[in-house]
Motif scaffolding. Sequence first.
Motif, short mmCIF file in Angstrom:
data_model
loop_
_atom_site.label_atom_id
_atom_site.label_comp_id
_atom_site.label_asym_id
_atom_site.label_seq_id
_atom_site.Cartn_x
_atom_site.Cartn_y
_atom_site.Cartn_z
N VAL A 1 72.14 133.61 47.08
CA VAL A 1 73.24 134.25 47.82
C VAL A 1 73.81 135.41 47.00
O VAL A 1 74.08 136.49 47.53
N GLN A 2 73.98 135.20 45.71
CA GLN A 2 74.48 136.28 44.85
C GLN A 2 73.50 137.46 44.84
O GLN A 2 73.92 138.61 44.94
N GLN A 3 72.22 137.16 44.73
CA GLN A 3 71.21 138.23 44.72
C GLN A 3 71.22 138.98 46.05
O GLN A 3 71.14 140.21 46.07
N ALA A 4 71.33 138.25 47.15
CA ALA A 4 71.35 138.89 48.47
C ALA A 4 72.57 139.78 48.64
O ALA A 4 72.48 140.88 49.19
N PHE A 5 73.72 139.34 48.17
CA PHE A 5 74.93 140.18 48.25
C PHE A 5 74.73 141.47 47.45
O PHE A 5 75.18 142.54 47.87
N THR A 6 74.06 141.38 46.32
CA THR A 6 73.79 142.57 45.52
C THR A 6 72.82 143.51 46.24
O THR A 6 73.07 144.71 46.35
N GLU A 7 71.74 142.96 46.77
CA GLU A 7 70.72 143.78 47.44
C GLU A 7 71.24 144.41 48.73
O GLU A 7 70.89 145.53 49.06
N CYS A 8 72.06 143.69 49.48
CA CYS A 8 72.50 144.14 50.81
C CYS A 8 73.89 144.79 50.79
O CYS A 8 74.45 145.07 51.84
N HIS A 9 74.44 145.00 49.64
CA HIS A 9 75.77 145.61 49.50
C HIS A 9 76.84 144.81 50.24
O HIS A 9 77.72 145.36 50.90
N GLY A 10 76.75 143.50 50.12
CA GLY A 10 77.73 142.64 50.78
C GLY A 10 79.01 142.45 49.96
O GLY A 10 79.94 141.79 50.40
N LEU A 11 79.05 143.06 48.79
CA LEU A 11 80.19 142.81 47.90
C LEU A 11 81.47 143.51 48.32
O LEU A 11 82.56 142.99 48.09
N GLN A 12 81.40 144.70 48.89
CA GLN A 12 82.60 145.49 49.25
C GLN A 12 83.51 145.60 48.02
O GLN A 12 83.03 145.88 46.95
N CYS A 13 84.80 145.29 48.16
CA CYS A 13 85.71 145.38 47.00
C CYS A 13 85.57 144.15 46.10
O CYS A 13 85.99 144.17 44.95
N GLY A 14 85.01 143.06 46.63
CA GLY A 14 84.75 141.88 45.84
C GLY A 14 85.82 140.81 45.86
O GLY A 14 85.59 139.70 45.39
N PHE A 15 86.99 141.09 46.42
CA PHE A 15 88.06 140.09 46.39
C PHE A 15 87.68 138.83 47.16
O PHE A 15 87.87 137.71 46.70
N CYS A 16 87.13 139.00 48.35
CA CYS A 16 86.79 137.85 49.19
C CYS A 16 85.44 137.23 48.82
O CYS A 16 85.09 136.16 49.31
N THR A 17 84.67 137.91 47.99
CA THR A 17 83.29 137.53 47.71
C THR A 17 83.12 136.09 47.23
O THR A 17 82.22 135.39 47.71
N PRO A 18 83.92 135.58 46.30
CA PRO A 18 83.72 134.19 45.87
C PRO A 18 83.77 133.19 47.03
O PRO A 18 82.97 132.25 47.07
N GLY A 19 84.69 133.40 47.95
CA GLY A 19 84.78 132.51 49.11
C GLY A 19 83.57 132.60 50.01
O GLY A 19 83.07 131.60 50.52
N PHE A 20 83.09 133.82 50.22
CA PHE A 20 81.88 134.00 51.02
C PHE A 20 80.69 133.35 50.33
O PHE A 20 79.88 132.68 50.97
N LEU A 21 80.54 133.57 49.02
CA LEU A 21 79.38 133.04 48.30
C LEU A 21 79.32 131.52 48.39
O LEU A 21 78.25 130.94 48.61
N THR A 22 80.45 130.86 48.20
CA THR A 22 80.44 129.39 48.25
C THR A 22 80.21 128.89 49.68
O THR A 22 79.47 127.94 49.89
N THR A 23 80.84 129.55 50.64
CA THR A 23 80.67 129.16 52.04
C THR A 23 79.21 129.29 52.47
O THR A 23 78.64 128.38 53.08
N ILE A 24 78.61 130.42 52.16
CA ILE A 24 77.22 130.68 52.57
C ILE A 24 76.25 129.76 51.83
O ILE A 24 75.28 129.26 52.42
N THR A 25 76.52 129.49 50.57
CA THR A 25 75.66 128.57 49.80
C THR A 25 75.61 127.21 50.48
O THR A 25 74.52 126.65 50.67
N ALA A 26 76.76 126.69 50.85
CA ALA A 26 76.80 125.38 51.52
C ALA A 26 76.11 125.45 52.88
O ALA A 26 75.37 124.54 53.26
N TYR A 27 76.35 126.54 53.59
CA TYR A 27 75.76 126.69 54.94
C TYR A 27 74.23 126.68 54.87
O TYR A 27 73.56 126.00 55.66
N LEU A 28 73.67 127.44 53.93
CA LEU A 28 72.21 127.54 53.85
C LEU A 28 71.56 126.24 53.39
O LEU A 28 70.38 126.02 53.66
N GLN A 29 72.32 125.37 52.73
CA GLN A 29 71.79 124.06 52.38
C GLN A 29 71.48 123.25 53.64
O GLN A 29 70.50 122.52 53.70
N GLU A 30 72.32 123.40 54.65
CA GLU A 30 72.14 122.65 55.90
C GLU A 30 71.38 123.43 56.96
O GLU A 30 70.82 122.84 57.88
#
Length: 171
Positions: free
Chosen positions: A98-127
């Motif tokens: 998920v971290q690598q994908a955010f880097t490749e796809c420019h999903g970081l934006q300003c980065g403030f919300c990024t930790p919440g997105f990274l954890t949410t997406i990590t859990a989602y992709l597990q299921e």
Amino acid sequence: MTDTTSTVEQQLEITLRVNGVARTATAPARRLLSDFLRHDLRLTGTHVGCEHGVCGACTVLVDGQPMRSCLMFAVTAQDHEITTVEGLAPDAEQMSPVQQAFTECHGLQCGFCTPGFLTTITAYLQENPDPTEAEARECISGNLCRCTGYQNIVKSVLRAAEITHEREAGA
């Protein structure tokens, strides 16, 4: 006559297992998990946005499930496995998919919300390891991005699924 009643809040020794390591600090019983992680354990990757559980910036994984750390007392997190954004990467040399994908796809934006997105997406992709674009949008619908860059975050979800499959295949 003055009131001499003490208003000092009782301090508790709180031990949490965070990112695979037992960590202990002393804090008031009503210390929020987000504040405990940031201020007492110095794990500042978890961000605090709205403090009402609406924005999702403070999302961490509790036993693998996304939870708003601003809505949970630290003392109630004892006996649970906590994963913060600092614990998502498999090691210091490699980002998580998920971290690598955010880097490749420019999903970081300003980065403030990024930790919440990274954890949410990590859990989602597990299921849900093979999300459609619509499912990726649903996955992130509980997190707010102030930069309104959701398109690149959706791309990041889909790319993270690809990266996960590539790593599993040994590519």
